[in-house]
Design a protein around this motif. Sequence first.
Motif, PDB file in Angstrom:
ATOM      1  N   PRO A 258      -9.800  11.952 -13.067  1.00 53.87           N
ATOM      2  CA  PRO A 258     -10.031  10.562 -13.495  1.00 53.87           C
ATOM      3  C   PRO A 258      -8.770   9.707 -13.433  1.00 53.87           C
ATOM      4  CG  PRO A 258     -11.055  12.115 -15.021  1.00 53.87           C
ATOM      5  CD  PRO A 258     -10.175  12.921 -14.110  1.00 53.87           C
ATOM      6  N   LYS A 259      -7.609  10.329 -13.630  1.00 45.85           N
ATOM      7  CA  LYS A 259      -6.354   9.579 -13.600  1.00 45.85           C
ATOM      8  C   LYS A 259      -5.979   9.137 -12.187  1.00 45.85           C
ATOM      9  CE  LYS A 259      -4.460  11.862 -17.688  1.00 45.85           C
ATOM     10  NZ  LYS A 259      -3.346  12.691 -18.234  1.00 45.85           N
ATOM     11  N   LEU A 260      -6.658   9.710 -11.183  1.00 44.02           N
ATOM     12  CA  LEU A 260      -6.378   9.364  -9.790  1.00 44.02           C
ATOM     13  C   LEU A 260      -7.551   8.610  -9.168  1.00 44.02           C
ATOM     14  CD1 LEU A 260      -4.725  12.699  -8.576  1.00 44.02           C
ATOM     15  CD2 LEU A 260      -3.606  10.627  -9.429  1.00 44.02           C
ATOM     16  N   ALA A 261      -8.306   7.926 -10.013  1.00 48.28           N
ATOM     17  CA  ALA A 261      -9.516   7.237  -9.543  1.00 48.28           C
ATOM     18  C   ALA A 261      -9.215   6.198  -8.465  1.00 48.28           C
ATOM     19  CB  ALA A 261     -10.227   6.575 -10.720  1.00 48.28           C
ATOM     20  N   GLY A 262      -8.013   5.644  -8.484  1.00 51.42           N
ATOM     21  CA  GLY A 262      -7.676   4.625  -7.502  1.00 51.42           C
ATOM     22  C   GLY A 262      -7.093   5.167  -6.216  1.00 51.42           C
ATOM     23  N   VAL A 263      -6.945   6.484  -6.119  1.00 47.68           N
ATOM     24  CA  VAL A 263      -6.351   7.105  -4.928  1.00 47.68           C
ATOM     25  C   VAL A 263      -7.436   7.377  -3.886  1.00 47.68           C
ATOM     26  CG1 VAL A 263      -5.066   9.082  -4.040  1.00 47.68           C
ATOM     27  CG2 VAL A 263      -4.529   8.166  -6.312  1.00 47.68           C
ATOM     28  N   LYS A 264      -7.257   6.858  -2.688  1.00 41.13           N
ATOM     29  CA  LYS A 264      -8.197   7.073  -1.593  1.00 41.13           C
ATOM     30  C   LYS A 264      -7.628   8.112  -0.625  1.00 41.13           C
ATOM     31  CE  LYS A 264     -10.537   3.530  -3.160  1.00 41.13           C
ATOM     32  NZ  LYS A 264     -11.828   3.691  -3.876  1.00 41.13           N
ATOM     33  N   VAL A 265      -8.477   8.974  -0.120  1.00 41.78           N
ATOM     34  CA  VAL A 265      -8.042  10.021   0.803  1.00 41.78           C
ATOM     35  C   VAL A 265      -8.661   9.811   2.180  1.00 41.78           C
ATOM     36  CG1 VAL A 265      -8.008  12.491   1.300  1.00 41.78           C
ATOM     37  CG2 VAL A 265      -7.787  11.696  -1.070  1.00 41.78           C
ATOM     38  N   ILE A 266      -7.802   9.806   3.190  1.00 40.66           N
ATOM     39  CA  ILE A 266      -8.260   9.804   4.583  1.00 40.66           C
ATOM     40  C   ILE A 266      -7.936  11.172   5.163  1.00 40.66           C
ATOM     41  CG2 ILE A 266      -7.998   8.836   6.891  1.00 40.66           C
ATOM     42  CD1 ILE A 266      -7.104   6.234   5.645  1.00 40.66           C
ATOM     43  N   VAL A 267      -8.950  11.895   5.564  1.00 45.81           N
ATOM     44  CA  VAL A 267      -8.752  13.214   6.156  1.00 45.81           C
ATOM     45  C   VAL A 267      -8.468  13.049   7.644  1.00 45.81           C
ATOM     46  CG1 VAL A 267      -9.859  15.396   6.739  1.00 45.81           C
ATOM     47  CG2 VAL A 267     -10.154  14.427   4.456  1.00 45.81           C
TER      48      VAL A 267
ATOM     49  N   LEU B 221       2.065  15.670  -5.945  1.00 44.30           N
ATOM     50  CA  LEU B 221       2.722  14.407  -5.630  1.00 44.30           C
ATOM     51  C   LEU B 221       1.797  13.213  -5.859  1.00 44.30           C
ATOM     52  CD1 LEU B 221       4.722  15.392  -2.420  1.00 44.30           C
ATOM     53  CD2 LEU B 221       5.604  15.019  -4.733  1.00 44.30           C
ATOM     54  N   ALA B 222       0.492  13.424  -5.665  1.00 44.23           N
ATOM     55  CA  ALA B 222      -0.457  12.346  -5.934  1.00 44.23           C
ATOM     56  C   ALA B 222      -0.429  11.984  -7.416  1.00 44.23           C
ATOM     57  CB  ALA B 222      -1.866  12.764  -5.511  1.00 44.23           C
ATOM     58  N   ARG B 223      -0.332  12.995  -8.261  1.00 51.47           N
ATOM     59  CA  ARG B 223      -0.271  12.742  -9.702  1.00 51.47           C
ATOM     60  C   ARG B 223       1.061  12.114 -10.112  1.00 51.47           C
ATOM     61  NH1 ARG B 223      -3.155  18.539 -10.795  1.00 51.47           N
ATOM     62  NH2 ARG B 223      -5.309  17.750 -10.924  1.00 51.47           N
ATOM     63  N   GLU B 224       2.095  12.439  -9.377  1.00 56.06           N
ATOM     64  CA  GLU B 224       3.418  11.919  -9.705  1.00 56.06           C
ATOM     65  C   GLU B 224       3.620  10.492  -9.216  1.00 56.06           C
ATOM     66  OE1 GLU B 224       8.110  12.877  -8.561  1.00 56.06           O
ATOM     67  OE2 GLU B 224       6.572  14.455  -8.373  1.00 56.06           O
ATOM     68  N   HIS B 225       3.148  10.196  -7.994  1.00 53.01           N
ATOM     69  CA  HIS B 225       3.421   8.897  -7.384  1.00 53.01           C
ATOM     70  C   HIS B 225       2.243   7.924  -7.422  1.00 53.01           C
ATOM     71  CE1 HIS B 225       7.368  10.015  -5.707  1.00 53.01           C
ATOM     72  NE2 HIS B 225       6.834  11.214  -5.500  1.00 53.01           N
ATOM     73  N   ARG B 226       1.035   8.424  -7.663  1.00 53.18           N
ATOM     74  CA  ARG B 226      -0.164   7.591  -7.685  1.00 53.18           C
ATOM     75  C   ARG B 226      -0.255   6.699  -6.436  1.00 53.18           C
ATOM     76  NH1 ARG B 226      -2.011   7.393 -13.092  1.00 53.18           N
ATOM     77  NH2 ARG B 226      -1.413   9.403 -14.002  1.00 53.18           N
ATOM     78  N   PRO B 227      -0.308   7.297  -5.254  1.00 55.30           N
ATOM     79  CA  PRO B 227      -0.399   6.502  -4.028  1.00 55.30           C
ATOM     80  C   PRO B 227      -1.744   5.791  -3.945  1.00 55.30           C
ATOM     81  CG  PRO B 227      -0.859   8.783  -3.542  1.00 55.30           C
ATOM     82  CD  PRO B 227      -0.411   8.743  -4.977  1.00 55.30           C
ATOM     83  N   ASP B 228      -1.801   4.766  -3.132  1.00 56.68           N
ATOM     84  CA  ASP B 228      -3.074   4.093  -2.887  1.00 56.68           C
ATOM     85  C   ASP B 228      -3.915   4.888  -1.897  1.00 56.68           C
ATOM     86  OD1 ASP B 228      -2.616   1.549  -4.406  1.00 56.68           O
ATOM     87  OD2 ASP B 228      -0.951   1.399  -2.992  1.00 56.68           O
ATOM     88  N   VAL B 229      -3.236   5.466  -0.893  1.00 58.60           N
ATOM     89  CA  VAL B 229      -3.929   6.209   0.158  1.00 58.60           C
ATOM     90  C   VAL B 229      -3.177   7.500   0.466  1.00 58.60           C
ATOM     91  CG1 VAL B 229      -4.688   6.178   2.571  1.00 58.60           C
ATOM     92  CG2 VAL B 229      -4.833   4.091   1.196  1.00 58.60           C
TER      93      VAL B 229
ATOM     94  N   ILE C 214       0.853  -1.188   0.000  1.00 60.22           N
ATOM     95  CA  ILE C 214       0.000   0.000   0.000  1.00 60.22           C
ATOM     96  C   ILE C 214       0.890   1.241   0.000  1.00 60.22           C
ATOM     97  CG2 ILE C 214      -1.826   1.254   1.191  1.00 60.22           C
ATOM     98  CD1 ILE C 214      -2.582  -1.374   2.583  1.00 60.22           C
ATOM     99  N   GLY C 215       0.841   2.004  -1.079  1.00 61.00           N
ATOM    100  CA  GLY C 215       1.618   3.229  -1.162  1.00 61.00           C
ATOM    101  C   GLY C 215       0.878   4.372  -0.494  1.00 61.00           C
ATOM    102  N   VAL C 216       1.558   5.083   0.411  1.00 58.70           N
ATOM    103  CA  VAL C 216       0.913   6.144   1.187  1.00 58.70           C
ATOM    104  C   VAL C 216       1.600   7.484   0.948  1.00 58.70           C
ATOM    105  CG1 VAL C 216       0.262   6.920   3.506  1.00 58.70           C
ATOM    106  CG2 VAL C 216       0.290   4.469   2.968  1.00 58.70           C
ATOM    107  N   LEU C 217       0.807   8.534   0.779  1.00 58.58           N
ATOM    108  CA  LEU C 217       1.291   9.904   0.686  1.00 58.58           C
ATOM    109  C   LEU C 217       0.879  10.643   1.947  1.00 58.58           C
ATOM    110  CD1 LEU C 217       2.345  12.488  -0.762  1.00 58.58           C
ATOM    111  CD2 LEU C 217       0.098  12.644  -1.871  1.00 58.58           C
TER     112      LEU C 217
END
Length: 224
Positions: free
Chosen positions: A73-82, A42-50, A2-5
Amino acid sequence: MIGVLLADDQALVRAGFRALLRPQPDMEVLAEAEDGATAVKLAREHRPDVVLMDIRMPGTDGLAATKEIAADPKLAGVKVIVLTTFTEDSYVFDAVRFGASGFLVKDIEPAELVHAIRVVHRGDALLAPAVTRTLIEEFATRARAVRPDRRLAALIDSLTEREREVVTHVAAGRTNDEIATELFVSPATAKTHVSRAMVKLGVRDRAQLVVLAYESGLVRPGWA
């Protein structure tokens, strides 16, 4: 893996999260951001999972960054936890409405945060127990002041009768097990109905399903 940003304007907080996640065998910190604009970049560069996203950051805040990530749309798989120290209703409502898959307060136990990342990564929504009911009540309150969205109502019409019934239960904050009990079906069947409804409606998770249920008019204030 799981890649995390990590996105937080306090270096000490980021260091704490990094130290917490490093020992986890299934997690990797890909990058860190000190503001929302950098988080999006960085989300666009690394495509983290979360993405672990703080709300209050200089410049582009966490809510705006969450909205931008969720809309790409290119980050559809990225989930955000606030993650925040604030639990005001408006933050909870906006975080979920803008596309966050989780909302947690920073004083949770480390094990809970690690668990939250795994839960959100597998596609489930996660909200701190203290704010789950607040979120639903907030949707109900705001729904009184707006007319149902006709476009969303048309999407609801694409659901089967049972799927619509299941969505109303999700909007009331019920779990799959609770829905199964209400409808006299197995938890696996309830989960299948929820999953099919989410696919048909094009939503990321249960939190987004709550948003759509209220904004489409399927669920109105007072329903429980």
